[in-house]
Design an enzyme around this catalytic site. Structure first.
Site, PDB file in Angstrom:
ATOM      1  N   ARG A  83     -10.873  -0.766  -6.651  1.00 56.53           N
ATOM      2  CA  ARG A  83     -10.814   0.164  -5.263  1.00 56.53           C
ATOM      3  C   ARG A  83     -10.716  -1.219  -4.194  1.00 56.53           C
ATOM      4  O   ARG A  83     -11.661  -1.808  -3.766  1.00 56.53           O
ATOM      5  CB  ARG A  83     -11.920   0.855  -5.133  1.00 56.53           C
ATOM      6  CG  ARG A  83     -11.792   1.506  -3.820  1.00 56.53           C
ATOM      7  CD  ARG A  83     -12.704   2.885  -3.752  1.00 56.53           C
ATOM      8  NE  ARG A  83     -12.684   3.355  -2.350  1.00 56.53           N
ATOM      9  CZ  ARG A  83     -11.785   4.319  -1.959  1.00 56.53           C
ATOM     10  NH1 ARG A  83     -10.862   4.733  -2.731  1.00 56.53           N
ATOM     11  NH2 ARG A  83     -11.939   4.688  -0.621  1.00 56.53           N
ATOM     12  N   LYS A  84      -9.627  -0.979  -3.290  1.00 57.35           N
ATOM     13  CA  LYS A  84      -9.291  -1.868  -2.353  1.00 57.35           C
ATOM     14  C   LYS A  84     -10.647  -1.548  -1.205  1.00 57.35           C
ATOM     15  O   LYS A  84     -11.006  -0.315  -1.108  1.00 57.35           O
ATOM     16  CB  LYS A  84      -8.217  -1.670  -1.342  1.00 57.35           C
ATOM     17  CG  LYS A  84      -6.744  -2.189  -2.517  1.00 57.35           C
ATOM     18  CD  LYS A  84      -5.573  -1.672  -1.649  1.00 57.35           C
ATOM     19  CE  LYS A  84      -5.271  -0.353  -1.758  1.00 57.35           C
ATOM     20  NZ  LYS A  84      -3.987   0.214  -1.075  1.00 57.35           N
TER      21      LYS A  84
ATOM     22  N   ASP B 259      -1.738  -0.475   5.689  1.00 49.96           N
ATOM     23  CA  ASP B 259      -1.998   0.066   7.079  1.00 49.96           C
ATOM     24  C   ASP B 259      -3.361   0.046   7.360  1.00 49.96           C
ATOM     25  O   ASP B 259      -3.791   0.551   8.444  1.00 49.96           O
ATOM     26  CB  ASP B 259      -1.348   1.367   7.382  1.00 49.96           C
ATOM     27  CG  ASP B 259      -1.847   2.347   6.316  1.00 49.96           C
ATOM     28  OD1 ASP B 259      -2.348   2.006   5.214  1.00 49.96           O
ATOM     29  OD2 ASP B 259      -1.905   3.546   6.718  1.00 49.96           O
ATOM     30  N   LYS B 260      -4.121  -0.479   6.606  1.00 48.27           N
ATOM     31  CA  LYS B 260      -5.650  -0.511   6.828  1.00 48.27           C
ATOM     32  C   LYS B 260      -6.147  -1.761   6.698  1.00 48.27           C
ATOM     33  O   LYS B 260      -5.807  -2.666   5.804  1.00 48.27           O
ATOM     34  CB  LYS B 260      -6.472   0.582   5.805  1.00 48.27           C
ATOM     35  CG  LYS B 260      -5.918   1.940   5.895  1.00 48.27           C
ATOM     36  CD  LYS B 260      -6.816   2.706   6.896  1.00 48.27           C
ATOM     37  CE  LYS B 260      -6.149   3.999   7.226  1.00 48.27           C
ATOM     38  NZ  LYS B 260      -6.081   5.127   6.076  1.00 48.27           N
TER      39      LYS B 260
ATOM     40  N   ALA C  52      -8.525   8.002  -4.359  1.00 50.69           N
ATOM     41  CA  ALA C  52      -9.842   8.728  -4.530  1.00 50.69           C
ATOM     42  C   ALA C  52      -9.786  10.325  -4.671  1.00 50.69           C
ATOM     43  O   ALA C  52     -10.881  10.782  -5.123  1.00 50.69           O
ATOM     44  CB  ALA C  52     -10.758   8.250  -3.154  1.00 50.69           C
TER      45      ALA C  52
ATOM     46  N   ASP D 205       0.136   5.416   1.070  1.00 51.39           N
ATOM     47  CA  ASP D 205       0.138   6.078   1.999  1.00 51.39           C
ATOM     48  C   ASP D 205      -0.106   5.365   3.297  1.00 51.39           C
ATOM     49  O   ASP D 205      -0.907   4.538   3.563  1.00 51.39           O
ATOM     50  CB  ASP D 205      -1.279   7.031   1.669  1.00 51.39           C
ATOM     51  CG  ASP D 205      -1.116   7.827   0.330  1.00 51.39           C
ATOM     52  OD1 ASP D 205      -0.056   8.453  -0.011  1.00 51.39           O
ATOM     53  OD2 ASP D 205      -2.287   7.568  -0.335  1.00 51.39           O
TER      54      ASP D 205
ATOM     55  N   ASN E 120      -5.299   3.002  -3.499  1.00 52.41           N
ATOM     56  CA  ASN E 120      -6.411   3.659  -3.735  1.00 52.41           C
ATOM     57  C   ASN E 120      -6.201   5.501  -3.802  1.00 52.41           C
ATOM     58  O   ASN E 120      -5.527   5.983  -2.855  1.00 52.41           O
ATOM     59  CB  ASN E 120      -7.358   3.607  -2.604  1.00 52.41           C
ATOM     60  CG  ASN E 120      -8.095   2.095  -2.536  1.00 52.41           C
ATOM     61  OD1 ASN E 120      -8.118   1.538  -3.622  1.00 52.41           O
ATOM     62  ND2 ASN E 120      -8.714   1.976  -1.620  1.00 52.41           N
TER      63      ASN E 120
ATOM     64  N   ASP F 113       0.824  -1.045   0.173  1.00 49.77           N
ATOM     65  CA  ASP F 113       0.057  -0.082  -0.073  1.00 49.77           C
ATOM     66  C   ASP F 113       0.959   1.274   0.014  1.00 49.77           C
ATOM     67  O   ASP F 113       2.016   1.138   0.312  1.00 49.77           O
ATOM     68  CB  ASP F 113      -0.941  -0.184   1.317  1.00 49.77           C
ATOM     69  CG  ASP F 113      -1.544   1.240   1.530  1.00 49.77           C
ATOM     70  OD1 ASP F 113      -2.314   1.759   0.311  1.00 49.77           O
ATOM     71  OD2 ASP F 113      -1.556   1.930   2.642  1.00 49.77           O
TER      72      ASP F 113
HETATM   73 MG   LIG Z   1      -2.647   3.381   3.458  1.00 47.01          MG
END
Ligand SMILES: [Mg+2]
Length: 401
Positions: free
Chosen positions: A340-341, A366-367, A285, A242, A283, A240
């Site tokens: 989109r995850k 991280d999500k 968005a 960010d 992602n 991932d």
């Molecule tokens: Mg992230």
């Protein structure tokens, strides 16, 4: 960051007999639908060489027909055909108007697997050429290279009395344009130019020990068909972006806002050197929301590559999902887009674009939606929540090796 790779594909594969009577040897297939040269190009492209020039000669029109103006994994391909064979030096001279200040040169009929970003990391006035060297047990058939404190001090010609193990020239060079000053016509870089650079003290060597194959002999062509398909298939570290690569400042896209998370550079470099693909799935968005454009994300990703390159690390590919249900930009306003995850679309695309060993691949995010996307794509998901990132990557690489 050095972005140009020159691949020499002009040779007449006389040692391969009938197979290469009317075909340049790099165009021979190593697996169904995959030419040897495809594999060489793919490897440079994934290391971030965006400008690839094929220097062709023998049957050059076939090279042109196959590759001219193609874009392969983000690399733009150009083909230059020399009118008559002029040796490796003459071929470079012929292409001089296209050459950058620094470029990497390699042969189109061999593979030497190592961290090309580490090799091309810090060009300086201290040298004109840097050679990738490899230790072999039997230098007699290659000729050997003497190395003292990173400087090459001699080339020993092939002869039966050479005893191994010794370093040999692996056929991949980092060259400054200044090398052209030493070339005034047909010549061999290896036989004529490198010895001059030894005298001038301007030639370096860097040792690597990755997979090495020269497909120019009948038995090694058969070997390439046996080994290259397996070599291409590598596990992938999916990241991932960010919150894993860069600090998440909320819709981060400006180059000035790029701050690496501690440990990510060394972690990526470790993955590069363990033979993993490193692919980002992110992602974005903010594109659907009209906060920035896909082009802005490309610029941000180029900045990430530039910064990683300073440390000899690289990312093979970036996949961004610009879609979101609450967008302002109609073309990107889509609910539950497959990319989109937590949906796995970006990983599935990566699987179709690259020969990935899925079973040994993993994702760090991280999500929760990152982990779900990984699981839906059938790979292990690992949650990063502030632990030591470098160790987290390395531990998981080790688990696979
Ligand atoms: Mg992230």
């Amino acid at each position: 960051m050095i972005k140009q790779a020159i691949i020499l594909v002009g040779g007449k594969g006389t040692r391969l007999g009938d197979l290469t009577k009317a075909t340049p040897k790099p165009l021979l297939e190593v697996e169904k639908g995959v030419k040897f040269l495809d594999v060489v190009i793919e490897n440079f492209a994934r290391f971030g060489f965006k400008d690839i020039i094929l220097l062709a000669g023998f049957c050059g029109e076939q090279i042109e027909e196959t590759y001219k103006d193609k874009n392969i994994h983000g690399a733009q391909i150009r083909v230059i055909i020399e009118p008559e064979p002029q040796g490796t030096g003459g071929a470079l001279l012929y292409a001089r108007e296209y050459l950058d200040d620094w470029f990497v040169v390699a042969n189109g009929d061999s593979i030497f697997d190592f961290n090309l970003r580490d090799f091309a990391k810090d060009p300086s006035d201290d040298f004109t050429a840097r050679l990738a060297l490899r230790q072999v047990p039997d230098p007699a058939r290659y000729g050997a290279v003497k190395l003292e404190n990173n400087k090459i001090t001699a080339f020993l010609e092939k002869n039966p009395s050479l005893q191994g193990p010794a370093l040999i020239n692996g056929g991949v060079y980092l060259l400054s344009r200044n090398v052209l000053k030493l070339i005034d016509g047909p010549c061999s870089i290896e036989a004529n130019i490198f010895p001059k650079l030894v005298e001038m003290g301007e030639i370096e060597g860097q040792e690597f020990n990755g997979y090495f194959l020269d497909m120019g002999l009948p038995d090694s062509y058969a070997q390439s068909q046996r080994e290259i398909p397996a070599w291409r298939k590598k596990p992938c570290l999916f990241l991932d972006r960010d919150g894993v690569i860069n600090i998440d400042k909320g819709y981060t896209y400006k180059s000035d806002d790029l701050v690496f998370i501690d440990g990510i550079e060394n972690g990526i470099k470790a993955a590069n050197e363990a033979g993993y693909y490193v692919i980002v799935v992110t992602n974005q968005a903010g594109v659907a929301r009209g906060l920035y454009t896909l082009k802005d994300t490309d610029i941000f990703h180029a900045k990430i590559q530039e910064k990683l390159a300073l440390n000899g690390a690289h990312i093979d590919a970036f996949y961004s999902c610009p879609f979101h249900k609450d967008g302002n930009i109609p073309e990107y306003t889509i609910d539950n887009h497959p990319d989109r995850k937590p949906n796995p679309g970006m990983l599935l695309k990566a699987f179709s674009d690259w020969p990935i060993d899925k079973e040994n691949s993993f994702l760090i995010g991280d999500k929760d939606h990152d982990i779900t996307a990984a699981e839906r794509a059938g790979v292990r998901g690992i949650l990063f929540n502030g632990q030591n990132l470098e160790n987290l990557i390395i531990e998981n690489l080790n688990e696979n090796s």
